[in-house]
Design an enzyme around this catalytic site. Structure first.
Site, mmCIF file in Angstrom:
data_model
loop_
_atom_site.group_PDB
_atom_site.id
_atom_site.type_symbol
_atom_site.label_atom_id
_atom_site.label_comp_id
_atom_site.label_asym_id
_atom_site.label_seq_id
_atom_site.Cartn_x
_atom_site.Cartn_y
_atom_site.Cartn_z
ATOM 1 N N ASP A 40 -4.643 19.988 23.600
ATOM 2 C CA ASP A 40 -6.149 20.216 23.321
ATOM 3 C C ASP A 40 -6.627 21.586 23.466
ATOM 4 O O ASP A 40 -6.820 22.113 24.751
ATOM 5 C CB ASP A 40 -7.036 19.230 24.246
ATOM 6 C CG ASP A 40 -8.578 19.436 23.697
ATOM 7 O OD1 ASP A 40 -8.894 20.439 22.953
ATOM 8 O OD2 ASP A 40 -9.361 18.714 24.326
ATOM 9 N N TYR A 95 -11.730 16.873 29.601
ATOM 10 C CA TYR A 95 -12.777 16.488 28.582
ATOM 11 C C TYR A 95 -12.306 16.773 27.074
ATOM 12 O O TYR A 95 -12.036 17.888 26.807
ATOM 13 C CB TYR A 95 -14.124 17.294 28.730
ATOM 14 C CG TYR A 95 -15.247 16.614 27.749
ATOM 15 C CD1 TYR A 95 -15.686 15.250 27.957
ATOM 16 C CD2 TYR A 95 -15.568 17.462 26.964
ATOM 17 C CE1 TYR A 95 -16.823 14.974 27.199
ATOM 18 C CE2 TYR A 95 -16.693 16.912 25.873
ATOM 19 C CZ TYR A 95 -17.187 15.786 26.049
ATOM 20 O OH TYR A 95 -18.219 15.242 25.187
ATOM 21 N N LYS A 154 -14.166 25.405 17.991
ATOM 22 C CA LYS A 154 -15.113 26.591 18.833
ATOM 23 C C LYS A 154 -14.549 28.004 17.850
ATOM 24 O O LYS A 154 -15.310 28.202 16.820
ATOM 25 C CB LYS A 154 -14.917 26.714 20.133
ATOM 26 C CG LYS A 154 -15.438 25.293 20.993
ATOM 27 C CD LYS A 154 -15.401 25.580 22.380
ATOM 28 C CE LYS A 154 -15.739 24.286 23.086
ATOM 29 N NZ LYS A 154 -17.165 23.970 23.054
#
Length: 424
Positions: free
Chosen positions: A236, A141, A264
């Site tokens: 990623d 994702y 994050k």
């Protein structure tokens, strides 16, 4: 207001009562607790219930909630600045930190989310190579950008949706789906479409089909294929960056990415994102080059302050990673021992402070198909049992448990004590 009252009222004004789908607890058959406050790893809901938190805002709170140093930096900055939409010294400090501390990062561009980082990296790869197609992997994702929402894992997998309404076929016609850890399948994609492949994007440690690490030989093959066909390799690391190790998942491989995305942890819990990599690629971005990307709040001083406070602590206290690794091993070993005693089929994948308990008889879990073999009813039973006994855990089989510097052996022992009482 109570948890129930707030969530009931929220559904009048927000789809499903939430601003991110998995928060609705739909597959768990209950309404979610509505969180009010947190300190360290203890969070409280509006009914006054306390939980030991293993979600940590889906990873960012590696120092626990409301770390004193991070909060202090946020307060100090907000006294004099909130937003300018103009250059600041704080964004310079963050850019310099990332370029000096992270391998294979020579220039960066700040954005406001992981989705924005990954979609911008893809645009840049296309602009740099002059090619159209990308390869992403089933189960990975990379955010809700149209071109990524094919076999996307995480919330899409939890919801049982093959793709997403509202996405024209033209938006995904240039997305090729690779099979994670399958070298021959990816090689075949390059043989068929290599002349028009701009980039391969991968979570080197996936976290959205559950935690699965790419295999060394697989990653080496990706690098060889990208070099052979003139494509860029994008890591990623929105989730794994500063999480599985200080220098991120790329430090687990002898492979050089061309571009990397972070978010994050690097925002200290505030909305953030960044993409960076080779200087010659990054200089294709406007205002130097012809690839346009902009954001009013990019490099926001409050976010930069929170992120720098967090990253400097991680740099100055490498023992944090040793602490997390020790507790993670204790938790994993304890769960596996109890599962053997109780006859529970499960497989645990863990890398640093990320871990998934897969309720499956497949060992190891190394692919998207392996992850989809999990017993979702068993996961639901486990989740509800742990929640009832004061643990905030990911409400999807296809997500990760996160550990922080503030977890202790007492928290781990309590987890194992409660897990041992799970009825099967």
């Amino acid at each position: 207001m109570s948890n129930e009252a707030i969530f009931s009222e929220s559904k009048k004004y927000m789809p499903g009562g939430v601003n991110s789908p998995v928060r609705a607890y739909r597959d768990m058959g209950i309404n979610p607790p509505v969180m009010k406050s947190g300190k360290g790893v203890i969070i409280k809901d509006e009914d006054g219930n306390e939980y030991i938190d293993f979600v940590l805002a889906w990873g960012p709170m590696i120092l626990g909630h409301c770390n004193d140093d991070v909060v202090k930096c946020i307060k100090e900055v907000t006294e004099g600045s909130i937003a300018f939409g103009a250059p600041t010294e704080l964004e310079l400090q963050m850019a310099r930190f990332l370029c000096e501390e992270m391998d294979n990062v020579e220039m960066v561009r700040m954005v406001n989310s992981g989705t924005e980082a990954t979609m911008s990296a893809i645009k840049l790869a296309r602009g740099y190579t002059g090619k159209n197609k990308i390869i992403k992997f089933a189960g990975c994702y990379h955010g809700h950008f149209d071109g990524f929402l094919v076999e996307a894992g995480s919330g899409v997998l939890t919801e049982g949706i093959a793709g997403c309404l509202g996405i024209p076929n033209d938006s995904i016609k240039n997305t090729l789906i690779g099979t994670y850890n399958d070298m021959e399948q990816v090689r075949a994609l390059f043989e068929a479409y290599g002349d028009d492949i701009a980039a391969v994007i991968i979570e080197p440690v996936a976290g959205n089909m559950g935690v699965i690490k790419a295999e060394d030989e697989f990653m080496e093959t990706l690098r060889i294929l990208c070099d052979e066909y003139g494509a860029l390799l994008i890591f990623d690391e929105v989730m794994s960056g500063f999480r599985v190790a200080y220098k991120g998942a790329q430090s687990l491989f002898n492979v050089r990415p061309d571009l990397i995305t972070y978010a994050k942890i690097m925002g200290g819990g505030l909305p953030c994102g960044v993409y960076g990599g080779r200087r010659d690629i990054m200089e294709k971005l406007s205002p130097l080059g012809g690839v346009y990307q902009a954001g009013t709040m990019s490099g926001n001083p409050i976010v930069m302050a929170a992120g720098l406070a967090t990253l400097n602590i991680l740099k100055e206290k490498p023992e944090i990673y040793n602490h997390i690794e020790r507790l993670g091993k204790k938790l994993q070993d304890g769960i596996e021992e109890i599962a053997r005693e109780k006859g529970i089929n499960l497989c645990i994948n863990r890398y640093g402070g990320m871990m998934t308990i897969f309720f499956t008889d497949r060992h190891p879990v190394r692919t998207y198909e392996d992850a989809k073999s999990c017993d979702l009813e068993m996961f639901k039973k486990y989740f509800l049992h742990m929640l009832k006994n004061g643990f905030n855990l990911p409400q999807s089989q296809f997500e990760a448990i996160f550990l922080s510097s503030e977890h202790t052996e007492e928290h781990i022992n309590k987890f194992l004590e409660v897990f041992r009482k799970l009825e099967v």
